[in-house]
Write a protein that holds these residues in place. Structure first.
Motif, PDB file in Angstrom:
ATOM      1  N   ASP A   1       0.809  -1.217   0.000  1.00  0.00           N
ATOM      2  CA  ASP A   1       0.000   0.000   0.000  1.00  0.00           C
ATOM      3  C   ASP A   1       0.845   1.271   0.000  1.00  0.00           C
ATOM      4  O   ASP A   1       0.316   2.366   0.112  1.00  0.00           O
ATOM      5  N   VAL A   2       2.174   1.135  -0.137  1.00  0.00           N
ATOM      6  CA  VAL A   2       3.067   2.294  -0.198  1.00  0.00           C
ATOM      7  C   VAL A   2       3.972   2.135  -1.415  1.00  0.00           C
ATOM      8  O   VAL A   2       4.617   1.097  -1.581  1.00  0.00           O
ATOM      9  N   TRP A   3       3.989   3.154  -2.260  1.00  0.00           N
ATOM     10  CA  TRP A   3       4.882   3.184  -3.416  1.00  0.00           C
ATOM     11  C   TRP A   3       5.836   4.359  -3.286  1.00  0.00           C
ATOM     12  O   TRP A   3       5.486   5.409  -2.736  1.00  0.00           O
ATOM     13  N   VAL A   4       7.026   4.175  -3.806  1.00  0.00           N
ATOM     14  CA  VAL A   4       8.067   5.197  -3.743  1.00  0.00           C
ATOM     15  C   VAL A   4       8.363   5.685  -5.156  1.00  0.00           C
ATOM     16  O   VAL A   4       8.443   4.885  -6.096  1.00  0.00           O
ATOM     17  N   VAL A   5       8.510   6.984  -5.295  1.00  0.00           N
ATOM     18  CA  VAL A   5       8.817   7.603  -6.588  1.00  0.00           C
ATOM     19  C   VAL A   5      10.151   8.326  -6.467  1.00  0.00           C
ATOM     20  O   VAL A   5      10.367   9.097  -5.531  1.00  0.00           O
TER      21      VAL A   5
ATOM     22  N   LEU B   1       9.847  -3.641  -6.375  1.00  0.00           N
ATOM     23  CA  LEU B   1       9.160  -4.096  -7.577  1.00  0.00           C
ATOM     24  C   LEU B   1       8.763  -2.887  -8.418  1.00  0.00           C
ATOM     25  O   LEU B   1       7.999  -2.037  -7.967  1.00  0.00           O
ATOM     26  N   PRO B   2       9.268  -2.749  -9.652  1.00  0.00           N
ATOM     27  CA  PRO B   2       8.893  -1.604 -10.500  1.00  0.00           C
ATOM     28  C   PRO B   2       7.409  -1.627 -10.838  1.00  0.00           C
ATOM     29  O   PRO B   2       6.850  -2.659 -11.186  1.00  0.00           O
ATOM     30  N   VAL B   3       6.769  -0.477 -10.725  1.00  0.00           N
ATOM     31  CA  VAL B   3       5.350  -0.329 -11.030  1.00  0.00           C
ATOM     32  C   VAL B   3       5.151   0.425 -12.335  1.00  0.00           C
ATOM     33  O   VAL B   3       4.384   0.017 -13.202  1.00  0.00           O
ATOM     34  N   ALA B   4       5.837   1.551 -12.486  1.00  0.00           N
ATOM     35  CA  ALA B   4       5.742   2.355 -13.705  1.00  0.00           C
ATOM     36  C   ALA B   4       7.012   3.185 -13.823  1.00  0.00           C
ATOM     37  O   ALA B   4       7.740   3.384 -12.838  1.00  0.00           O
TER      38      ALA B   4
ATOM     39  N   THR C   1       5.922  14.919 -13.458  1.00  0.00           N
ATOM     40  CA  THR C   1       6.044  13.641 -14.160  1.00  0.00           C
ATOM     41  C   THR C   1       5.198  12.568 -13.492  1.00  0.00           C
ATOM     42  O   THR C   1       4.574  11.744 -14.175  1.00  0.00           O
ATOM     43  N   LEU C   2       5.145  12.570 -12.171  1.00  0.00           N
ATOM     44  CA  LEU C   2       4.313  11.603 -11.457  1.00  0.00           C
ATOM     45  C   LEU C   2       2.840  11.774 -11.807  1.00  0.00           C
ATOM     46  O   LEU C   2       2.124  10.795 -12.045  1.00  0.00           O
ATOM     47  N   LEU C   3       2.380  13.006 -11.843  1.00  0.00           N
ATOM     48  CA  LEU C   3       0.986  13.256 -12.218  1.00  0.00           C
ATOM     49  C   LEU C   3       0.710  12.808 -13.650  1.00  0.00           C
ATOM     50  O   LEU C   3      -0.374  12.284 -13.950  1.00  0.00           O
ATOM     51  N   ASP C   4       1.669  13.001 -14.542  1.00  0.00           N
ATOM     52  CA  ASP C   4       1.492  12.555 -15.929  1.00  0.00           C
ATOM     53  C   ASP C   4       1.421  11.032 -16.006  1.00  0.00           C
ATOM     54  O   ASP C   4       0.634  10.479 -16.793  1.00  0.00           O
ATOM     55  N   ILE C   5       2.236  10.339 -15.205  1.00  0.00           N
ATOM     56  CA  ILE C   5       2.196   8.868 -15.200  1.00  0.00           C
ATOM     57  C   ILE C   5       0.830   8.374 -14.726  1.00  0.00           C
ATOM     58  O   ILE C   5       0.232   7.484 -15.321  1.00  0.00           O
ATOM     59  N   LEU C   6       0.333   8.978 -13.644  1.00  0.00           N
ATOM     60  CA  LEU C   6      -0.962   8.554 -13.110  1.00  0.00           C
ATOM     61  C   LEU C   6      -2.104   8.909 -14.056  1.00  0.00           C
ATOM     62  O   LEU C   6      -3.101   8.186 -14.136  1.00  0.00           O
ATOM     63  N   ALA C   7      -1.965  10.026 -14.785  1.00  0.00           N
ATOM     64  CA  ALA C   7      -3.006  10.386 -15.748  1.00  0.00           C
ATOM     65  C   ALA C   7      -2.990   9.460 -16.954  1.00  0.00           C
ATOM     66  O   ALA C   7      -4.048   9.195 -17.555  1.00  0.00           O
TER      67      ALA C   7
END
Length: 329
Positions: free
Chosen positions: A111-115, A164-167, A180-186
């Motif tokens: 439930d926690v991801w790191v960017v 584990l890579p997510v995106a 960039t994070l917002l663009d990935i999620l969009a």
């Protein structure tokens, strides 16, 4: 060839083939009339995933290894150039297969991801910048973590706490991490659509920039303070502190009466003291003061750290003020 690798190759091929049957639009486009390919779309994808899992960085070495050990599973293997062309054309399919493999693991439920992002340097000389085919994509940027400028790209990676890579996204060197994070999620709305409570930690670059600012301010304060001391005092005496010995961790003391039990040694308090000593930066300040004192007309002396309080050789830790004609005691 071991049975485990045989099973891995078979499972990867079956997984990719099932995906192509469910989503035929992911397959490479081919004309209805033409030569039948010797290598199906699922085979190079399975080979690419196995190459990554087995740690083969060189495609030539991997093709040689596959030709020797996987020939009974893959009757036809292209050369390195043909293999690379097939992989580049199947980039979207490989990404979908990797996502399916990731969702099948227990790490995907974190439930926690790191960017975070890391610089990818593409060239250093001016001629490389002018002639490189990456012109227009690569650009000049600054990496606060490494305290250096570079010309190239920046890799933004989103992963779980256990790696584990997510995106991911590849941008210019000046791209902001949060944008960039917002663009990935969009772009990939399905990542967080079913995760309303997902936590994203993406302030690594901001924290690194703040640490860089604090470090610069502390060095500036040390230089200014040392310069004021050298200008105001004829001779500067400093205690020869053994800072490395001062910040050593407390030695554990076993309890002689109970096996596996240790006596209290004040490790928590010593750890806090060590952090305070390192945070104060005594060694950096004394080195700067020593260098400025040696370069000045007055100079400086260093006293032993032993029995300084008893002998009162140094009234204060950093300086002794005297007149120019007064001899040093």
């Amino acid at each position: 060839m071991t049975p485990d690798l045989d099973s891995l190759a078979t499972a990867l091929y079956a997984k990719t083939d099932d995906l192509l049957k469910e989503s035929p639009h992911l397959a490479l486009w081919r004309p209805e009339i033409g030569i039948e390919p010797k290598l199906s779309d699922a085979e190079p994808v399975a080979l690419a995933v196995m190459q990554a899992l087995l740690g083969y960085v060189s495609e030539r070495r991997w093709i040689r290894y596959a030709s020797s050990h996987l020939q009974h599973l893959f009757p036809y293997l292209p050369g390195q150039s043909g293999y690379n062309r097939r992989l580049r054309k199947a980039a979207d399919l490989i990404a979908r297969v990797n996502r399916l493999l990731a969702t099948d693991t227990s790490l995907w439920t974190d439930d926690v991801w790191v960017v975070d992002s890391t610089p990818i340097e593409c060239g250093r000389s001016r001629e490389t910048v002018k002639r490189c085919d990456l012109a227009g994509w690569a650009e000049y940027g600054y990496c606060a973590s490494h305290s250096r400028s570079f010309w190239g790209l920046r890799l933004h990676l989103m992963c779980t706490l256990r790696g584990l890579p997510v995106a991911f996204a590849l941008t210019g060197a000046k791209a902001d991490e949060r944008t960039t994070l917002l663009d990935i999620l969009a772009t990939e709305t399905d990542l967080v659509a079913a995760r309303p409570g997902q936590t994203l930690i993406g302030a690594v670059e901001t924290v690194a920039r703040l640490h860089h600012t604090v470090r610069g301010r502390r060095l500036d304060h040390a230089h200014k303070t040392a310069l004021d001391l050298v200008r105001e005092h004829d001779v500067n005496a400093q205690e020869d502190l053994r800072i490395r010995s001062m910040v050593k961790a407390s030695v554990s003391r076993p309890d002689p009466k109970r096996t596996g039990v240790f006596l209290s040694n004040g490790a928590a308090a010593k750890a806090g003291l060590n952090r305070s000593i390192n945070d104060a930066g005594w060694g950096v300040f004394l080195a700067i003061l020593r260098a400025k004192a040696e370069a000045s007309a007055g100079g400086g002396v260093t006293s032993s750290h032993e029995y300084t309080s008893a002998n009162q050789l140094v009234r204060t830790r950093f300086l002794i003020r005297r007149s120019p004609d007064q001899p040093l005691e």
